[in-house]
Write a protein that holds these residues in place. Sequence first.
Motif, PDB file in Angstrom:
ATOM      1  N   GLY A 117       0.801  -1.223   0.000  1.00  0.00           N
ATOM      2  CA  GLY A 117       0.000   0.000   0.000  1.00  0.00           C
ATOM      3  C   GLY A 117       0.827   1.264   0.000  1.00  0.00           C
ATOM      4  O   GLY A 117       0.458   2.261  -0.640  1.00  0.00           O
ATOM      5  N   SER A 118       1.959   1.251   0.698  1.00  0.00           N
ATOM      6  CA  SER A 118       2.796   2.453   0.766  1.00  0.00           C
ATOM      7  C   SER A 118       3.315   2.860  -0.609  1.00  0.00           C
ATOM      8  O   SER A 118       3.599   4.043  -0.846  1.00  0.00           O
ATOM      9  CB  SER A 118       3.966   2.217   1.725  1.00  0.00           C
ATOM     10  OG  SER A 118       4.755   1.125   1.284  1.00  0.00           O
ATOM     11  N   ILE A 119       3.422   1.896  -1.512  1.00  0.00           N
ATOM     12  CA  ILE A 119       3.896   2.185  -2.870  1.00  0.00           C
ATOM     13  C   ILE A 119       2.731   2.370  -3.833  1.00  0.00           C
ATOM     14  O   ILE A 119       2.699   3.313  -4.629  1.00  0.00           O
ATOM     15  CB  ILE A 119       4.815   1.051  -3.376  1.00  0.00           C
ATOM     16  CG1 ILE A 119       6.039   0.902  -2.473  1.00  0.00           C
ATOM     17  CG2 ILE A 119       5.249   1.297  -4.825  1.00  0.00           C
ATOM     18  CD1 ILE A 119       6.901  -0.303  -2.784  1.00  0.00           C
ATOM     19  N   MET A 120       1.734   1.477  -3.751  1.00  0.00           N
ATOM     20  CA  MET A 120       0.704   1.417  -4.779  1.00  0.00           C
ATOM     21  C   MET A 120      -0.443   2.416  -4.602  1.00  0.00           C
ATOM     22  O   MET A 120      -1.031   2.857  -5.591  1.00  0.00           O
ATOM     23  CB  MET A 120       0.122  -0.001  -4.857  1.00  0.00           C
ATOM     24  CG  MET A 120       1.097  -1.033  -5.380  1.00  0.00           C
ATOM     25  SD  MET A 120       1.913  -0.567  -6.931  1.00  0.00           S
ATOM     26  CE  MET A 120       0.504  -0.340  -8.024  1.00  0.00           C
ATOM     27  N   ILE A 121      -0.793   2.785  -3.381  1.00  0.00           N
ATOM     28  CA  ILE A 121      -1.884   3.760  -3.207  1.00  0.00           C
ATOM     29  C   ILE A 121      -1.522   5.106  -3.834  1.00  0.00           C
ATOM     30  O   ILE A 121      -2.303   5.647  -4.635  1.00  0.00           O
ATOM     31  CB  ILE A 121      -2.271   3.913  -1.716  1.00  0.00           C
ATOM     32  CG1 ILE A 121      -2.947   2.629  -1.219  1.00  0.00           C
ATOM     33  CG2 ILE A 121      -3.223   5.106  -1.527  1.00  0.00           C
ATOM     34  CD1 ILE A 121      -3.258   2.631   0.263  1.00  0.00           C
ATOM     35  N   PRO A 122      -0.336   5.687  -3.543  1.00  0.00           N
ATOM     36  CA  PRO A 122       0.025   6.947  -4.226  1.00  0.00           C
ATOM     37  C   PRO A 122       0.107   6.788  -5.746  1.00  0.00           C
ATOM     38  O   PRO A 122      -0.309   7.693  -6.488  1.00  0.00           O
ATOM     39  CB  PRO A 122       1.398   7.290  -3.640  1.00  0.00           C
ATOM     40  CG  PRO A 122       1.469   6.553  -2.348  1.00  0.00           C
ATOM     41  CD  PRO A 122       0.683   5.293  -2.554  1.00  0.00           C
ATOM     42  N   ALA A 123       0.615   5.637  -6.227  1.00  0.00           N
ATOM     43  CA  ALA A 123       0.738   5.404  -7.667  1.00  0.00           C
ATOM     44  C   ALA A 123      -0.631   5.339  -8.331  1.00  0.00           C
ATOM     45  O   ALA A 123      -0.843   5.908  -9.415  1.00  0.00           O
ATOM     46  CB  ALA A 123       1.513   4.112  -7.926  1.00  0.00           C
ATOM     47  N   MET A 124      -1.591   4.662  -7.701  1.00  0.00           N
ATOM     48  CA  MET A 124      -2.935   4.548  -8.276  1.00  0.00           C
ATOM     49  C   MET A 124      -3.656   5.891  -8.271  1.00  0.00           C
ATOM     50  O   MET A 124      -4.340   6.245  -9.241  1.00  0.00           O
ATOM     51  CB  MET A 124      -3.747   3.500  -7.498  1.00  0.00           C
ATOM     52  CG  MET A 124      -3.267   2.073  -7.700  1.00  0.00           C
ATOM     53  SD  MET A 124      -4.176   0.867  -6.707  1.00  0.00           S
ATOM     54  CE  MET A 124      -5.757   0.868  -7.556  1.00  0.00           C
TER      55      MET A 124
END
Length: 424
Positions: A117-124
């Motif tokens: 989540g720490s990587i993918m939430i900002p990316a999404m």
Amino acid sequence: MTLILFSIFIVMMLLRVPIAISLALATIFVLMQENFNMNMVPQRMFSALDSFPLMAIPGFVLAGVLLARGGISKYLIEALRTWVGHLPGGLSVVTILACMIFAAISGSSPATAAAIGSIMIPAMVSAGYDKKYAMGLVAAAGTLGILIPPSIPLIIYGITAEESIGKLFMAGVIPGVLLGGVLIVSAIFYAKKNGYGIQAKESNEVRIKASIKALWGAFLPILILGSIYTGVATPTESAVIAVAYAIIVSTIIYREMSFKDVRPILVESINITSMIFLIIAAASLFGLYLTNAQVPHHVGEWIAQSNMNKWIFFIIINILFFIMGTFLEAVSIILITLPIILPIIKHLGIDPIHFAIIMTVNMELAMITPPVGLNLFVVAGIAKEKLGAVVKGVVPFIILFVVVLALLIIFPELSLWLPDKMMK
């Protein structure tokens, strides 16, 4: 006295006393009323933790923290993005696949949700996805950490029910892949409906370069599960192997971890492990009371006299698990209910391995149901959003989980086929 015990337990939880302390104090109070030999209390708590298979838990927890902080999860996500990022809902699919791979290493749902989540939430969010959806997806996909082996709840189930942890791990593979597949299909459908996730297609050169970089991390699930299923190592030994491998990859190959990272990694691992072990010790006292009061025996007699069939039992127990999941976390639910339920499932002819998977999927639901769903708090903290926003995003995934749970109940072969084939 059992009613008094649960009443004290619930009141103390409402007063926000930690679950382990609430359970231990409630049980000690009831045992004191029955003039029980209190010298057995500390002895029982320590003996509950004196178990070789339990040592797998700190190992897998530490391996998960190392993955998150040592760059392994970052390179895995980047490699997946180059291959499927251009598809409709590509980042959603990357998130789910990354959670599935991470789940095959850490055995922990909160650790999986935090790392991915720490990587993918900002990316999404940057790619135009609705933030509520992104948070809900990470919270839901993160629960795969306790279904796809290795799994901390399955280790605890195996110890409590005296079942083979290797067989339990194998039983979780097909249901885990099935649930991951359902999440991927829903993500693609949602993206097409809302026009999300169309990114530039990467060249084969970029894909190959990213894949080679991620190979070291991608090999870790194969190393863990392969060592267990081939009989080379026990689950506990494979956890130690995973830690050693993660340290080597993070420090020597990726060089993403330095000496200053050691303390926060150990602190985080110790905090998670201590919480689990304290609950296990407290639950052992509860088990002591149940044995002393012959509660499992009385429950078994009641089931035999009530003519309950297994389908009615599954309906009742799933409702019970769902309710308990709103205010208890997975380890507590397993340790509190399993000693009582085991005589029932044996009487009804339900395979304990099959029931373990049903119970684990219910524990996944507990991770994403308010107000005490651990993954909800993890995602809210990562995204810096209120808990209510995460709950709104996760509701559609709860429905998907219930559908998969129904399939697993109706078709036991989904859980039993692989362990039956591999253990012959």
